[in-house]
Design an enzyme around this catalytic site. Structure first.
Site, PDB file in Angstrom:
ATOM      1  N   THR A  37      55.495  25.446  34.882  1.00  0.00           N
ATOM      2  CA  THR A  37      56.716  24.787  35.352  1.00  0.00           C
ATOM      3  C   THR A  37      57.963  25.511  34.843  1.00  0.00           C
ATOM      4  OG1 THR A  37      56.404  23.305  33.476  1.00  0.00           O
ATOM      5  CG2 THR A  37      55.797  22.453  35.640  1.00  0.00           C
ATOM      6  N   ALA A 127      45.141  33.861  22.710  1.00  0.00           N
ATOM      7  CA  ALA A 127      44.420  32.592  22.849  1.00  0.00           C
ATOM      8  C   ALA A 127      45.235  31.550  23.604  1.00  0.00           C
ATOM      9  CB  ALA A 127      44.048  32.050  21.479  1.00  0.00           C
ATOM     10  N   GLY A 128      46.372  31.961  24.151  1.00  0.00           N
ATOM     11  CA  GLY A 128      47.221  30.993  24.831  1.00  0.00           C
ATOM     12  C   GLY A 128      48.080  30.201  23.854  1.00  0.00           C
ATOM     13  N   SER A 131      51.037  33.992  20.501  1.00  0.00           N
ATOM     14  CA  SER A 131      51.312  34.941  19.415  1.00  0.00           C
ATOM     15  C   SER A 131      52.455  35.856  19.818  1.00  0.00           C
ATOM     16  CB  SER A 131      50.065  35.765  19.096  1.00  0.00           C
ATOM     17  OG  SER A 131      49.731  36.633  20.147  1.00  0.00           O
ATOM     18  N   SER A 132      52.634  36.037  21.128  1.00  0.00           N
ATOM     19  CA  SER A 132      53.707  36.928  21.590  1.00  0.00           C
ATOM     20  C   SER A 132      55.081  36.335  21.278  1.00  0.00           C
ATOM     21  CB  SER A 132      53.554  37.231  23.089  1.00  0.00           C
ATOM     22  OG  SER A 132      53.518  36.061  23.860  1.00  0.00           O
ATOM     23  N   ASP A 176      57.844  29.440  25.610  1.00  0.00           N
ATOM     24  CA  ASP A 176      57.171  29.789  24.355  1.00  0.00           C
ATOM     25  C   ASP A 176      58.178  30.069  23.246  1.00  0.00           C
ATOM     26  OD1 ASP A 176      55.077  29.631  26.052  1.00  0.00           O
ATOM     27  OD2 ASP A 176      54.574  31.768  26.010  1.00  0.00           O
TER      28      ASP A 176
HETATM   29  P1  ADP Z   1      49.341  35.173  23.475  1.00  0.00           P
HETATM   30  O1  ADP Z   1      50.828  35.139  23.474  1.00  0.00           O
HETATM   31  O2  ADP Z   1      48.725  34.054  24.241  1.00  0.00           O
HETATM   32  O3  ADP Z   1      48.742  35.266  22.119  1.00  0.00           O
HETATM   33  P2  ADP Z   1      49.861  37.645  24.838  1.00  0.00           P
HETATM   34  O4  ADP Z   1      48.992  38.559  25.603  1.00  0.00           O
HETATM   35  O5  ADP Z   1      51.063  37.093  25.490  1.00  0.00           O
HETATM   36  O6  ADP Z   1      48.928  36.499  24.264  1.00  0.00           O
HETATM   37  O7  ADP Z   1      50.376  38.380  23.528  1.00  0.00           O
HETATM   38  C1  ADP Z   1      49.438  39.030  22.685  1.00  0.00           C
HETATM   39  C2  ADP Z   1      49.968  40.406  22.333  1.00  0.00           C
HETATM   40  O8  ADP Z   1      51.121  40.275  21.480  1.00  0.00           O
HETATM   41  C3  ADP Z   1      48.997  41.235  21.516  1.00  0.00           C
HETATM   42  O9  ADP Z   1      48.092  41.919  22.349  1.00  0.00           O
HETATM   43  C4  ADP Z   1      49.935  42.174  20.769  1.00  0.00           C
HETATM   44  O10 ADP Z   1      50.314  43.254  21.594  1.00  0.00           O
HETATM   45  C5  ADP Z   1      51.147  41.310  20.515  1.00  0.00           C
HETATM   46  N1  ADP Z   1      51.051  40.657  19.197  1.00  0.00           N
HETATM   47  C6  ADP Z   1      50.956  39.351  18.932  1.00  0.00           C
HETATM   48  N2  ADP Z   1      50.913  39.100  17.606  1.00  0.00           N
HETATM   49  C7  ADP Z   1      50.974  40.300  17.005  1.00  0.00           C
HETATM   50  C8  ADP Z   1      50.975  40.744  15.640  1.00  0.00           C
HETATM   51  N3  ADP Z   1      50.875  39.882  14.628  1.00  0.00           N
HETATM   52  N4  ADP Z   1      51.068  42.067  15.415  1.00  0.00           N
HETATM   53  C9  ADP Z   1      51.170  42.948  16.424  1.00  0.00           C
HETATM   54  N5  ADP Z   1      51.170  42.597  17.726  1.00  0.00           N
HETATM   55  C10 ADP Z   1      51.071  41.308  18.018  1.00  0.00           C
HETATM   56 MG    MG Z   2      52.050  35.298  25.208  1.00  0.00          MG
END
Ligand code: ADP
Ligand code: MG
Length: 386
Positions: A37, A127-128, A131-132, A176
Protein backbone atom coordinates in the site's frame (compact mmCIF):
# COMPACT_ATOMS: atom_id res chain seq x y z
CA UNK A 1 25.81 -12.10 26.46
CA UNK A 2 28.14 -9.76 24.66
CA UNK A 3 26.74 -6.41 23.70
CA UNK A 4 26.67 -5.80 19.96
CA UNK A 5 27.75 -2.20 20.66
CA UNK A 6 31.00 -3.50 22.19
CA UNK A 7 31.43 -5.85 19.22
CA UNK A 8 30.94 -3.13 16.68
CA UNK A 9 33.29 -0.76 18.51
CA UNK A 10 35.95 -3.49 18.66
CA UNK A 11 35.35 -4.38 15.01
CA UNK A 12 35.77 -0.74 14.04
CA UNK A 13 39.00 -0.44 15.99
CA UNK A 14 40.44 -3.67 14.53
CA UNK A 15 39.76 -2.50 11.02
CA UNK A 16 40.51 1.20 11.21
CA UNK A 17 43.08 1.32 14.02
CA UNK A 18 41.30 3.87 16.21
CA UNK A 19 38.13 4.00 18.29
CA UNK A 20 34.94 5.24 16.61
CA UNK A 21 33.54 8.73 17.14
CA UNK A 22 30.18 7.27 18.05
CA UNK A 23 27.73 4.39 17.68
CA UNK A 24 24.26 4.62 16.17
CA UNK A 25 21.65 1.97 15.50
CA UNK A 26 18.35 1.44 13.74
CA UNK A 27 15.88 -1.43 14.04
CA UNK A 28 14.43 -3.81 11.54
CA UNK A 29 10.68 -3.68 11.23
CA UNK A 30 7.75 -5.92 10.91
CA UNK A 31 4.67 -4.80 9.10
CA UNK A 32 1.63 -5.65 11.15
CA UNK A 33 -0.69 -4.89 8.25
CA UNK A 34 -0.76 -2.81 5.05
CA UNK A 35 1.23 -4.56 2.34
CA UNK A 36 2.05 -3.00 -1.05
CA UNK A 37 0.00 0.00 0.00
CA UNK A 38 2.92 2.36 0.60
CA UNK A 39 3.81 3.08 -3.01
CA UNK A 40 0.09 3.44 -3.72
CA UNK A 41 0.02 6.39 -1.31
CA UNK A 42 -2.03 4.35 1.15
CA UNK A 43 -1.79 3.30 4.79
CA UNK A 44 0.66 1.03 6.58
CA UNK A 45 1.07 -0.09 10.19
CA UNK A 46 4.60 -1.35 10.80
CA UNK A 47 6.52 -1.44 14.04
CA UNK A 48 10.22 -1.32 14.82
CA UNK A 49 11.54 -4.58 16.30
CA UNK A 50 14.14 -5.50 18.90
CA UNK A 51 16.69 -6.47 16.25
CA UNK A 52 19.05 -3.72 15.24
CA UNK A 53 21.74 -2.72 12.78
CA UNK A 54 24.55 -0.95 14.58
CA UNK A 55 26.93 1.49 12.96
CA UNK A 56 30.27 2.60 14.38
CA UNK A 57 31.48 5.73 12.66
CA UNK A 58 34.75 7.64 12.84
CA UNK A 59 35.57 10.94 11.20
CA UNK A 60 38.51 11.18 8.79
CA UNK A 61 40.60 14.20 7.95
CA UNK A 62 40.16 13.77 4.20
CA UNK A 63 37.14 13.40 1.88
CA UNK A 64 37.01 9.61 1.58
CA UNK A 65 34.14 7.44 2.77
CA UNK A 66 34.95 3.82 3.64
CA UNK A 67 32.39 1.22 4.69
CA UNK A 68 32.78 -2.31 5.99
CA UNK A 69 30.33 -4.79 7.48
CA UNK A 70 30.59 -8.00 9.46
CA UNK A 71 28.13 -9.23 6.82
CA UNK A 72 30.61 -8.98 3.92
CA UNK A 73 34.36 -9.31 4.15
CA UNK A 74 35.30 -6.37 2.03
CA UNK A 75 36.02 -2.71 2.53
CA UNK A 76 34.53 -0.27 0.03
CA UNK A 77 36.19 3.07 -0.39
CA UNK A 78 35.28 6.07 -2.54
CA UNK A 79 35.78 9.84 -2.59
CA UNK A 80 32.61 11.59 -1.40
CA UNK A 81 32.47 13.72 -4.53
CA UNK A 82 32.68 10.59 -6.70
CA UNK A 83 29.50 9.10 -5.20
CA UNK A 84 26.98 8.46 -7.96
CA UNK A 85 24.14 5.93 -8.29
CA UNK A 86 25.73 4.02 -11.17
CA UNK A 87 29.09 3.63 -9.42
CA UNK A 88 27.78 1.54 -6.51
CA UNK A 89 26.67 -2.01 -7.07
CA UNK A 90 27.33 -4.38 -4.14
CA UNK A 91 25.99 -4.26 -0.56
CA UNK A 92 27.85 -0.98 -0.08
CA UNK A 93 25.19 0.62 -2.29
CA UNK A 94 23.06 0.82 0.89
CA UNK A 95 25.38 2.86 3.14
CA UNK A 96 27.16 4.73 0.33
CA UNK A 97 23.81 5.30 -1.36
CA UNK A 98 22.65 7.05 1.81
CA UNK A 99 25.70 9.33 1.73
CA UNK A 100 24.90 10.16 -1.91
CA UNK A 101 21.21 10.69 -1.09
CA UNK A 102 22.13 13.09 1.73
CA UNK A 103 23.96 15.05 -0.96
CA UNK A 104 20.65 15.23 -2.84
CA UNK A 105 19.01 16.59 0.32
CA UNK A 106 21.38 19.46 0.94
CA UNK A 107 24.62 17.95 2.28
CA UNK A 108 27.59 19.52 0.52
CA UNK A 109 29.64 16.42 -0.27
CA UNK A 110 32.56 18.61 -1.33
CA UNK A 111 32.72 20.18 2.14
CA UNK A 112 31.76 17.52 4.72
CA UNK A 113 34.51 15.40 6.30
CA UNK A 114 35.23 11.85 5.18
CA UNK A 115 34.16 8.97 7.42
CA UNK A 116 34.93 5.34 8.19
CA UNK A 117 31.93 3.15 8.95
CA UNK A 118 31.75 -0.37 10.35
CA UNK A 119 28.42 -2.20 10.58
CA UNK A 120 27.08 -5.17 12.51
CA UNK A 121 23.48 -6.34 12.66
CA UNK A 122 21.08 -8.68 14.39
CA UNK A 123 18.39 -8.10 11.75
CA UNK A 124 18.14 -11.20 9.57
CA UNK A 125 19.00 -10.25 6.01
CA UNK A 126 16.46 -10.83 3.26
CA UNK A 127 13.79 -12.09 5.67
CA UNK A 128 11.29 -9.33 4.98
CA UNK A 129 12.27 -7.57 8.22
CA UNK A 130 13.94 -4.78 6.31
CA UNK A 131 17.58 -5.14 7.13
CA UNK A 132 17.91 -2.74 4.21
CA UNK A 133 16.03 0.10 5.92
CA UNK A 134 17.85 -0.68 9.17
CA UNK A 135 21.25 -0.18 7.56
CA UNK A 136 20.06 2.90 5.64
CA UNK A 137 18.48 4.49 8.69
CA UNK A 138 21.41 3.80 11.01
CA UNK A 139 23.83 5.30 8.49
CA UNK A 140 21.47 8.21 7.82
CA UNK A 141 21.18 9.34 11.45
CA UNK A 142 24.91 8.87 11.99
CA UNK A 143 25.90 10.96 8.96
CA UNK A 144 23.18 13.53 9.67
CA UNK A 145 24.71 14.07 13.10
CA UNK A 146 28.42 14.10 12.26
CA UNK A 147 27.83 16.19 9.13
CA UNK A 148 25.59 18.52 11.21
CA UNK A 149 22.78 18.47 8.67
CA UNK A 150 19.88 18.73 11.11
CA UNK A 151 17.45 16.85 8.85
CA UNK A 152 14.26 15.69 10.52
CA UNK A 153 13.24 12.05 10.68
CA UNK A 154 10.67 12.11 7.85
CA UNK A 155 13.36 13.63 5.62
CA UNK A 156 15.88 10.99 6.67
CA UNK A 157 13.29 8.36 5.74
CA UNK A 158 13.15 9.90 2.27
CA UNK A 159 16.93 9.82 2.12
CA UNK A 160 16.95 6.08 2.82
CA UNK A 161 14.21 5.50 0.26
CA UNK A 162 16.08 7.53 -2.35
CA UNK A 163 19.21 5.43 -1.77
CA UNK A 164 17.21 2.24 -2.12
CA UNK A 165 15.30 3.42 -5.21
CA UNK A 166 18.07 5.14 -7.14
CA UNK A 167 21.27 3.47 -5.96
CA UNK A 168 20.24 -0.08 -5.04
CA UNK A 169 17.56 0.01 -7.73
CA UNK A 170 14.67 -1.41 -5.66
CA UNK A 171 11.41 0.51 -6.25
CA UNK A 172 10.31 0.29 -2.62
CA UNK A 173 8.13 2.75 -0.73
CA UNK A 174 8.67 4.86 2.38
CA UNK A 175 7.29 2.42 4.97
CA UNK A 176 10.43 0.61 6.08
CA UNK A 177 12.53 3.67 6.74
CA UNK A 178 9.62 5.36 8.53
CA UNK A 179 9.27 2.42 10.92
CA UNK A 180 13.01 2.27 11.52
CA UNK A 181 13.20 6.01 12.23
CA UNK A 182 9.87 6.70 13.98
CA UNK A 183 9.18 3.51 15.96
CA UNK A 184 8.65 3.47 19.70
CA UNK A 185 8.48 0.75 22.40
CA UNK A 186 5.14 -1.09 22.36
CA UNK A 187 3.77 1.09 19.54
CA UNK A 188 3.14 0.71 15.84
CA UNK A 189 3.70 3.53 13.37
CA UNK A 190 0.45 4.31 11.54
CA UNK A 191 1.70 6.05 8.44
CA UNK A 192 -0.25 7.82 5.75
CA UNK A 193 2.03 7.39 2.76
CA UNK A 194 0.38 10.28 0.88
CA UNK A 195 0.78 13.03 3.47
CA UNK A 196 3.64 11.21 5.25
CA UNK A 197 1.91 12.06 8.50
CA UNK A 198 2.32 9.42 11.16
CA UNK A 199 0.76 8.53 14.47
CA UNK A 200 1.95 6.11 17.12
CA UNK A 201 -0.64 3.46 17.95
CA UNK A 202 -0.30 1.48 21.20
CA UNK A 203 -0.06 -2.25 20.52
CA UNK A 204 -0.49 -3.69 24.01
CA UNK A 205 0.54 -7.21 23.00
CA UNK A 206 2.21 -8.10 26.31
CA UNK A 207 -0.66 -6.70 28.33
CA UNK A 208 -3.08 -8.86 26.36
CA UNK A 209 -0.89 -11.94 26.89
CA UNK A 210 0.16 -12.03 23.24
CA UNK A 211 3.44 -12.46 21.41
CA UNK A 212 4.30 -11.72 17.82
CA UNK A 213 5.99 -14.73 16.27
CA UNK A 214 8.11 -14.34 13.15
CA UNK A 215 8.37 -17.36 10.90
CA UNK A 216 11.24 -16.77 8.50
CA UNK A 217 10.76 -19.28 5.71
CA UNK A 218 14.31 -18.82 4.45
CA UNK A 219 12.93 -18.48 0.93
CA UNK A 220 14.89 -15.56 -0.43
CA UNK A 221 13.37 -12.67 -2.26
CA UNK A 222 14.74 -9.82 -4.28
CA UNK A 223 12.85 -6.58 -4.73
CA UNK A 224 15.18 -5.16 -7.34
CA UNK A 225 13.90 -7.58 -9.94
CA UNK A 226 10.78 -9.45 -10.92
CA UNK A 227 7.52 -9.65 -9.09
CA UNK A 228 7.69 -6.60 -6.87
CA UNK A 229 8.27 -4.23 -9.79
CA UNK A 230 5.58 -6.04 -11.79
CA UNK A 231 3.03 -5.58 -9.02
CA UNK A 232 3.93 -1.94 -8.79
CA UNK A 233 3.40 -1.55 -12.53
CA UNK A 234 -0.01 -3.27 -12.28
CA UNK A 235 -1.06 -0.80 -9.59
CA UNK A 236 0.01 2.13 -11.76
CA UNK A 237 -1.89 0.70 -14.68
CA UNK A 238 -5.00 0.15 -12.52
CA UNK A 239 -4.88 3.70 -11.22
CA UNK A 240 -4.45 5.14 -14.73
CA UNK A 241 -7.37 3.13 -16.13
CA UNK A 242 -9.54 4.17 -13.18
CA UNK A 243 -8.58 7.80 -13.78
CA UNK A 244 -6.95 8.42 -10.41
CA UNK A 245 -3.47 9.60 -9.47
CA UNK A 246 -2.98 6.66 -7.13
CA UNK A 247 -4.99 3.72 -5.81
CA UNK A 248 -5.29 5.62 -2.55
CA UNK A 249 -8.03 7.65 -4.24
CA UNK A 250 -10.22 4.55 -4.51
CA UNK A 251 -12.34 3.04 -1.75
CA UNK A 252 -14.18 -0.26 -1.51
CA UNK A 253 -17.21 1.52 -2.99
CA UNK A 254 -15.27 1.93 -6.25
CA UNK A 255 -14.64 -1.79 -6.64
CA UNK A 256 -17.76 -2.58 -8.69
CA UNK A 257 -16.65 0.05 -11.24
CA UNK A 258 -13.11 -1.31 -11.13
CA UNK A 259 -14.41 -4.78 -11.94
CA UNK A 260 -16.11 -3.59 -15.13
CA UNK A 261 -13.25 -1.25 -16.11
CA UNK A 262 -10.21 -3.46 -15.57
CA UNK A 263 -9.02 -6.82 -16.83
CA UNK A 264 -9.35 -9.55 -14.21
CA UNK A 265 -5.72 -9.58 -13.13
CA UNK A 266 -5.45 -5.81 -12.76
CA UNK A 267 -8.78 -5.77 -10.93
CA UNK A 268 -7.51 -8.26 -8.37
CA UNK A 269 -4.32 -6.28 -7.86
CA UNK A 270 -6.41 -3.14 -7.31
CA UNK A 271 -8.83 -4.95 -5.00
CA UNK A 272 -5.95 -6.06 -2.80
CA UNK A 273 -4.66 -2.53 -2.39
CA UNK A 274 -8.08 -0.96 -1.82
CA UNK A 275 -9.21 -3.56 0.72
CA UNK A 276 -5.80 -3.60 2.41
CA UNK A 277 -5.99 0.15 2.99
CA UNK A 278 -9.37 -0.37 4.64
CA UNK A 279 -7.96 -3.19 6.77
CA UNK A 280 -5.19 -0.90 8.04
CA UNK A 281 -7.76 1.71 9.06
CA UNK A 282 -9.88 -0.98 10.70
CA UNK A 283 -6.87 -2.42 12.54
CA UNK A 284 -5.95 0.99 13.94
CA UNK A 285 -9.54 1.55 15.06
CA UNK A 286 -9.77 -1.90 16.68
CA UNK A 287 -6.41 -1.53 18.45
CA UNK A 288 -7.55 1.77 19.87
CA UNK A 289 -11.05 0.69 20.87
CA UNK A 290 -10.83 -2.99 21.79
CA UNK A 291 -7.19 -4.07 21.70
CA UNK A 292 -4.99 -6.59 19.91
CA UNK A 293 -7.05 -9.68 20.74
CA UNK A 294 -9.61 -8.44 18.21
CA UNK A 295 -7.37 -7.88 15.17
CA UNK A 296 -6.92 -11.53 14.17
CA UNK A 297 -9.56 -11.61 11.43
CA UNK A 298 -8.01 -8.57 9.79
CA UNK A 299 -4.59 -10.25 9.72
CA UNK A 300 -6.09 -13.41 8.25
CA UNK A 301 -8.02 -11.47 5.61
CA UNK A 302 -4.87 -9.60 4.65
CA UNK A 303 -3.06 -12.86 4.01
CA UNK A 304 -5.89 -14.24 1.88
CA UNK A 305 -5.86 -11.05 -0.19
CA UNK A 306 -2.13 -11.28 -0.80
CA UNK A 307 -2.35 -14.94 -1.65
CA UNK A 308 -5.37 -14.81 -3.96
CA UNK A 309 -5.61 -11.26 -5.32
CA UNK A 310 -2.09 -9.88 -5.26
CA UNK A 311 -0.46 -13.31 -5.73
CA UNK A 312 2.73 -12.58 -3.84
CA UNK A 313 2.69 -15.49 -1.42
CA UNK A 314 4.62 -18.74 -1.81
CA UNK A 315 3.70 -22.24 -0.56
CA UNK A 316 6.03 -21.95 2.45
CA UNK A 317 4.34 -18.71 3.59
CA UNK A 318 0.86 -20.16 3.08
CA UNK A 319 1.79 -23.25 5.09
CA UNK A 320 3.26 -21.19 7.94
CA UNK A 321 0.14 -19.02 8.08
CA UNK A 322 -2.36 -21.90 7.87
CA UNK A 323 -0.50 -23.94 10.47
CA UNK A 324 -0.37 -21.00 12.87
CA UNK A 325 -4.07 -20.29 12.30
CA UNK A 326 -4.92 -23.95 12.89
CA UNK A 327 -2.94 -24.13 16.12
CA UNK A 328 -4.24 -21.28 18.20
CA UNK A 329 -2.90 -18.08 16.63
CA UNK A 330 -5.16 -15.04 16.98
CA UNK A 331 -4.28 -14.22 13.38
CA UNK A 332 -1.46 -14.70 10.87
CA UNK A 333 -0.24 -13.33 7.58
CA UNK A 334 2.79 -13.11 5.38
CA UNK A 335 4.63 -9.86 5.90
CA UNK A 336 6.92 -7.79 3.72
CA UNK A 337 7.03 -7.57 -0.03
CA UNK A 338 6.34 -11.23 -0.66
CA UNK A 339 7.78 -13.96 -2.89
CA UNK A 340 9.49 -15.38 0.17
CA UNK A 341 10.62 -13.93 3.46
CA UNK A 342 8.65 -14.15 6.66
CA UNK A 343 5.16 -14.63 8.03
CA UNK A 344 3.88 -13.27 11.33
CA UNK A 345 1.51 -14.85 13.79
CA UNK A 346 -0.11 -13.13 16.75
CA UNK A 347 -0.09 -15.82 19.38
CA UNK A 348 -1.13 -16.25 23.04
CA UNK A 349 2.13 -16.41 25.02
CA UNK A 350 1.34 -19.85 26.38
CA UNK A 351 0.83 -21.22 22.88
CA UNK A 352 4.03 -20.06 21.19
CA UNK A 353 5.97 -23.29 21.50
CA UNK A 354 3.02 -25.40 20.41
CA UNK A 355 2.70 -23.36 17.23
CA UNK A 356 6.43 -23.57 16.59
CA UNK A 357 6.37 -27.35 16.92
CA UNK A 358 3.35 -27.55 14.60
CA UNK A 359 5.04 -25.36 11.98
CA UNK A 360 8.28 -27.35 12.16
CA UNK A 361 6.28 -30.54 11.70
CA UNK A 362 4.26 -29.18 8.79
CA UNK A 363 7.40 -27.93 7.01
CA UNK A 364 9.12 -31.31 7.46
CA UNK A 365 6.04 -33.08 6.12
CA UNK A 366 6.08 -30.92 2.99
CA UNK A 367 9.80 -31.34 2.46
CA UNK A 368 10.39 -27.62 3.04
CA UNK A 369 13.54 -26.42 4.76
CA UNK A 370 13.09 -25.75 8.47
CA UNK A 371 12.02 -22.16 9.04
CA UNK A 372 13.64 -19.91 11.62
CA UNK A 373 11.19 -18.73 14.28
CA UNK A 374 11.53 -16.10 16.94
CA UNK A 375 9.33 -13.61 18.75
CA UNK A 376 9.81 -9.87 18.47
CA UNK A 377 8.68 -6.93 20.53
CA UNK A 378 7.88 -3.42 19.35
CA UNK A 379 10.95 -1.31 20.01
CA UNK A 380 12.35 2.16 19.68
CA UNK A 381 13.49 3.68 16.41
CA UNK A 382 16.94 4.75 15.27
CA UNK A 383 19.08 6.41 17.91
CA UNK A 384 22.61 7.25 18.94
CA UNK A 385 23.79 4.66 21.45
CA UNK A 386 27.19 5.99 22.46
P1 ADP B 1 15.45 -7.14 3.68
O1 ADP B 1 15.40 -5.65 3.70
O2 ADP B 1 14.11 -7.78 3.70
O3 ADP B 1 16.32 -7.73 4.73
P2 ADP B 1 16.68 -6.60 1.14
O4 ADP B 1 16.99 -7.46 -0.02
O5 ADP B 1 15.83 -5.41 0.92
O6 ADP B 1 16.09 -7.54 2.26
O7 ADP B 1 18.02 -6.06 1.78
C1 ADP B 1 19.06 -6.98 2.09
C2 ADP B 1 20.37 -6.43 1.58
O8 ADP B 1 20.74 -5.27 2.36
C3 ADP B 1 21.54 -7.38 1.77
O9 ADP B 1 21.63 -8.29 0.69
C4 ADP B 1 22.72 -6.43 1.84
O10 ADP B 1 23.12 -6.04 0.54
C5 ADP B 1 22.14 -5.23 2.55
N1 ADP B 1 22.37 -5.32 4.00
C6 ADP B 1 21.46 -5.43 4.97
N2 ADP B 1 22.03 -5.47 6.20
C7 ADP B 1 23.35 -5.39 6.00
C8 ADP B 1 24.50 -5.37 6.85
N3 ADP B 1 24.39 -5.47 8.18
N4 ADP B 1 25.71 -5.26 6.27
C9 ADP B 1 25.85 -5.15 4.94
N5 ADP B 1 24.81 -5.16 4.08
C10 ADP B 1 23.59 -5.28 4.59
MG1 MG C 1 14.51 -4.44 2.19
Amino acid sequence: MTDIRDDVAAGFEDLFGRPPTGIWSAPGRVNLIGEHTDYNEGFVLPFAINRRTVVALGLRDDATIRVASAFADQLSSIELTDLAPDRLDDWSAYPLGVAWALGQHGADLAAVPGVDIYIESTVPVGAGLSSSAAIESAVAIALDEVWQLGLDRPTLAKVGQLAENKVVGAPTGIMDQSAALLGRDDHAVFLDCRSLESQLVPLGFAEAGLELLIIDTGVSHSHATGGYAERRASCEKGAALMGVASLRELSVDDLPRARTTLDDETFRRVRHVVTENQRVLDTVAVLRSVGPLAIGDLLDASHASMRDDFEISVPELDLAVETAQGNGAIGARMTGGGFGGAAIALVPSAGVSRIQVAIDGAFAEHGFEQPTMFTVTASSGAARNR
